[in-house]
Scaffold this motif. Sequence first.
Motif, PDB file in Angstrom:
ATOM      1  N   LEU A  46      56.233  27.329  11.086  1.00 24.49           N
ATOM      2  CA  LEU A  46      56.301  27.893  12.424  1.00 24.49           C
ATOM      3  C   LEU A  46      55.387  29.102  12.540  1.00 24.49           C
ATOM      4  O   LEU A  46      54.931  29.671  11.539  1.00 24.49           O
ATOM      5  N   VAL A  47      55.144  29.522  13.759  1.00 26.05           N
ATOM      6  CA  VAL A  47      54.261  30.664  14.015  1.00 26.05           C
ATOM      7  C   VAL A  47      55.066  31.937  14.218  1.00 26.05           C
ATOM      8  O   VAL A  47      54.826  32.959  13.574  1.00 26.05           O
ATOM      9  N   GLY A  48      56.033  31.911  15.116  1.00 25.27           N
ATOM     10  CA  GLY A  48      56.855  33.079  15.380  1.00 25.27           C
ATOM     11  C   GLY A  48      58.211  32.670  15.918  1.00 25.27           C
ATOM     12  O   GLY A  48      58.343  31.616  16.561  1.00 25.27           O
ATOM     13  N   ALA A  49      59.229  33.477  15.653  1.00 22.58           N
ATOM     14  CA  ALA A  49      60.574  33.149  16.114  1.00 22.58           C
ATOM     15  C   ALA A  49      61.414  34.417  16.186  1.00 22.58           C
ATOM     16  O   ALA A  49      61.098  35.438  15.553  1.00 22.58           O
ATOM     17  N   ALA A  50      62.488  34.330  16.943  1.00 21.47           N
ATOM     18  CA  ALA A  50      63.424  35.445  17.080  1.00 21.47           C
ATOM     19  C   ALA A  50      64.830  34.882  17.197  1.00 21.47           C
ATOM     20  O   ALA A  50      65.063  33.927  17.946  1.00 21.47           O
ATOM     21  N   VAL A  51      65.771  35.464  16.445  1.00 19.71           N
ATOM     22  CA  VAL A  51      67.150  34.969  16.372  1.00 19.71           C
ATOM     23  C   VAL A  51      68.098  36.132  16.613  1.00 19.71           C
ATOM     24  O   VAL A  51      67.901  37.231  16.077  1.00 19.71           O
ATOM     25  N   LEU A  63      67.046  38.802  13.844  1.00 24.76           N
ATOM     26  CA  LEU A  63      66.017  38.473  12.867  1.00 24.76           C
ATOM     27  C   LEU A  63      64.770  38.043  13.626  1.00 24.76           C
ATOM     28  O   LEU A  63      64.832  37.137  14.462  1.00 24.76           O
ATOM     29  N   THR A  64      63.663  38.696  13.368  1.00 19.01           N
ATOM     30  CA  THR A  64      62.391  38.275  13.953  1.00 19.01           C
ATOM     31  C   THR A  64      61.457  37.841  12.836  1.00 19.01           C
ATOM     32  O   THR A  64      61.432  38.433  11.750  1.00 19.01           O
ATOM     33  N   LEU A  65      60.663  36.815  13.133  1.00 22.29           N
ATOM     34  CA  LEU A  65      59.832  36.176  12.121  1.00 22.29           C
ATOM     35  C   LEU A  65      58.444  35.891  12.678  1.00 22.29           C
ATOM     36  O   LEU A  65      58.303  35.454  13.831  1.00 22.29           O
ATOM     37  N   GLY A  66      57.423  36.100  11.885  1.00 25.06           N
ATOM     38  CA  GLY A  66      56.097  35.647  12.219  1.00 25.06           C
ATOM     39  C   GLY A  66      55.419  36.435  13.316  1.00 25.06           C
ATOM     40  O   GLY A  66      55.716  37.614  13.548  1.00 25.06           O
ATOM     41  N   HIS A  67      54.527  35.750  14.016  1.00 25.17           N
ATOM     42  CA  HIS A  67      53.596  36.405  14.925  1.00 25.17           C
ATOM     43  C   HIS A  67      53.490  35.662  16.255  1.00 25.17           C
ATOM     44  O   HIS A  67      53.994  34.554  16.396  1.00 25.17           O
ATOM     45  N   THR A  68      52.797  36.291  17.185  1.00 26.65           N
ATOM     46  CA  THR A  68      52.689  35.710  18.517  1.00 26.65           C
ATOM     47  C   THR A  68      51.678  34.578  18.602  1.00 26.65           C
ATOM     48  O   THR A  68      51.668  33.836  19.582  1.00 26.65           O
ATOM     49  N   ASP A  69      50.804  34.443  17.607  1.00 24.89           N
ATOM     50  CA  ASP A  69      49.778  33.398  17.633  1.00 24.89           C
ATOM     51  C   ASP A  69      49.326  33.130  16.198  1.00 24.89           C
ATOM     52  O   ASP A  69      49.598  33.926  15.289  1.00 24.89           O
ATOM     53  N   PRO A  70      48.616  32.013  15.962  1.00 20.56           N
ATOM     54  CA  PRO A  70      48.209  31.681  14.596  1.00 20.56           C
ATOM     55  C   PRO A  70      47.276  32.709  13.974  1.00 20.56           C
ATOM     56  O   PRO A  70      47.158  32.774  12.754  1.00 20.56           O
ATOM     57  N   GLY A  71      46.594  33.526  14.791  1.00 27.16           N
ATOM     58  CA  GLY A  71      45.733  34.552  14.254  1.00 27.16           C
ATOM     59  C   GLY A  71      46.471  35.719  13.650  1.00 27.16           C
ATOM     60  O   GLY A  71      45.846  36.611  13.052  1.00 27.16           O
ATOM     61  N   ARG A  72      47.817  35.726  13.794  1.00 25.42           N
ATOM     62  CA  ARG A  72      48.689  36.721  13.165  1.00 25.42           C
ATOM     63  C   ARG A  72      48.316  38.147  13.583  1.00 25.42           C
ATOM     64  O   ARG A  72      48.401  39.098  12.808  1.00 25.42           O
TER      65      ARG A  72
END
Length: 503
Positions: A46-51, A63-72
């Motif tokens: 996955l790219v980004g997520a929020a729980v 819990l927040t994970l990753g980024h808003t786009d594939p460029g991180r």
Amino acid sequence: MRRRTLLRALGLAAGAGTLGTPASAAPLPWADFDRQVRAEFARERLVGAAVAIVSADRVLHRLTLGHTDPGRRTPISPRTHFLVASTTKSMSSLLAATYVDEGVIGWDQRAVDAWSGFRAPTPELTRTLRVRDLLGMGTGIGEPAALSTLHEGFPTAEQLLQQVVNLPVEAPPETRWIYNNTVYATGGYLPLLASGVRPADVAAAWVNAIRTRVFAPAGMTTSTIADDPRGVVADYSRGNGVDIFGGTNVLPYGPVGSYAPAGGTLSTLDDMASYVRLQLRRGRSVTGRRVVSAANLAECWRPHVDVPIDPVLDPDGVAQGYGMGWIRERFTDGTSLVWHNGAIDGFTAYVGFLPERDLGLVVLNNLNPEPTGLFLYLYVLNLILSSRFGLNEGVPPKVSAAAARARETLTAKGPTTRPVDPRRVGPWLGYYEGGYLLALDRSRLVLALQSRRFDLRWVRGETYLMADGLVPGATVLLRRDPDGTPTLAVAGVETVRREVGPN
């Protein structure tokens, strides 16, 4: 917003400490929870997520994970805006409930009595459908695949209201669950129409009403209605999708337009957590304000048409049905889960709560529903159900396996395709019915529809595949009518004729 993604999900069925629910349930330490969710996030690529997990009185964990786009470039935060798609439906039913509280409309009032301009596909349905029916997916009225998949951003609200009469009738009322965004949006607009708002003005009036009657009093301080967050909010996510070769790409924002009551909300983890807490607080916001009566809020949760359950991936589910913007499921131990998901280009969302357990869940991610965007919330939900309540034990690894299979099925299509030959496709380039444009972008064949763009790859003969976008792997056929006119068929969706050739 799409019907098929909800059907598929049905087939898959900031704090510390442990979940604040009955002592008889096993504890779930947050460190272990985070470890498992992070591992699943990585497995699903996955790219980004929020729980968020909430109770009525507080946010238990985020819990927040990753980024808003594939460029991180930008990390996801609790204040990052996501398109939450069909979770908007429950907000529309809550808005309608505020009008029921005021006596403007009634749940069992006939729709044509609330607004004399209402017309259903048959005279009998026009006479008998009630306010609750339009918000309940049990009218028996169908929706063409082309409309529910690709064309929702086209009509004005006035045109949307007019096109209900032309929809197909597939079953008698209250006999079959048929997901229908056009009918639902009509039900969303109905309180405003009953208040005397003209059809030409109802879209703007609805946006104002959802902001003043739902978002603001519910504590959803930065939520709004928007197809595209750029220029609307500062902190937002891009939508992302997996292509047929396994790459991850930024997708254009999908159009919603006049279908906003069925799926037009732009929101954050914090705001959606406040929204779920309002449900657990029986209509009182996190600030203590009474937004809607407990009775009319609960009426939105009450199921009235059965929705299927997958016995493999939801083994402890006994029954579930659609209410008004919510699905309510009952488990073997009597626990109920009230929930809805959302899916649109590049985004998947989920909200749900267990009213008897005083526990709610929000899962947002910025990956397209097809092929794997829907799986994270299913994993998180079943991790909580199994670890905390002993329900659906053994399901989380099954969800992981299903996500892997879905990805493999899509990426197996990539090697079966080839780049297009510009000379071969030249006779089909141009503008088609329904707003499609088939064009070459350098050597790439692109199918455009409003903001959407799909790269096409050649398979054989007249057969091409969508390499990316909302429905990656979908088949496109380039043919000719008997009179020689070029045609374009999106398999299982629609066939359109060319209207104007290339310039």
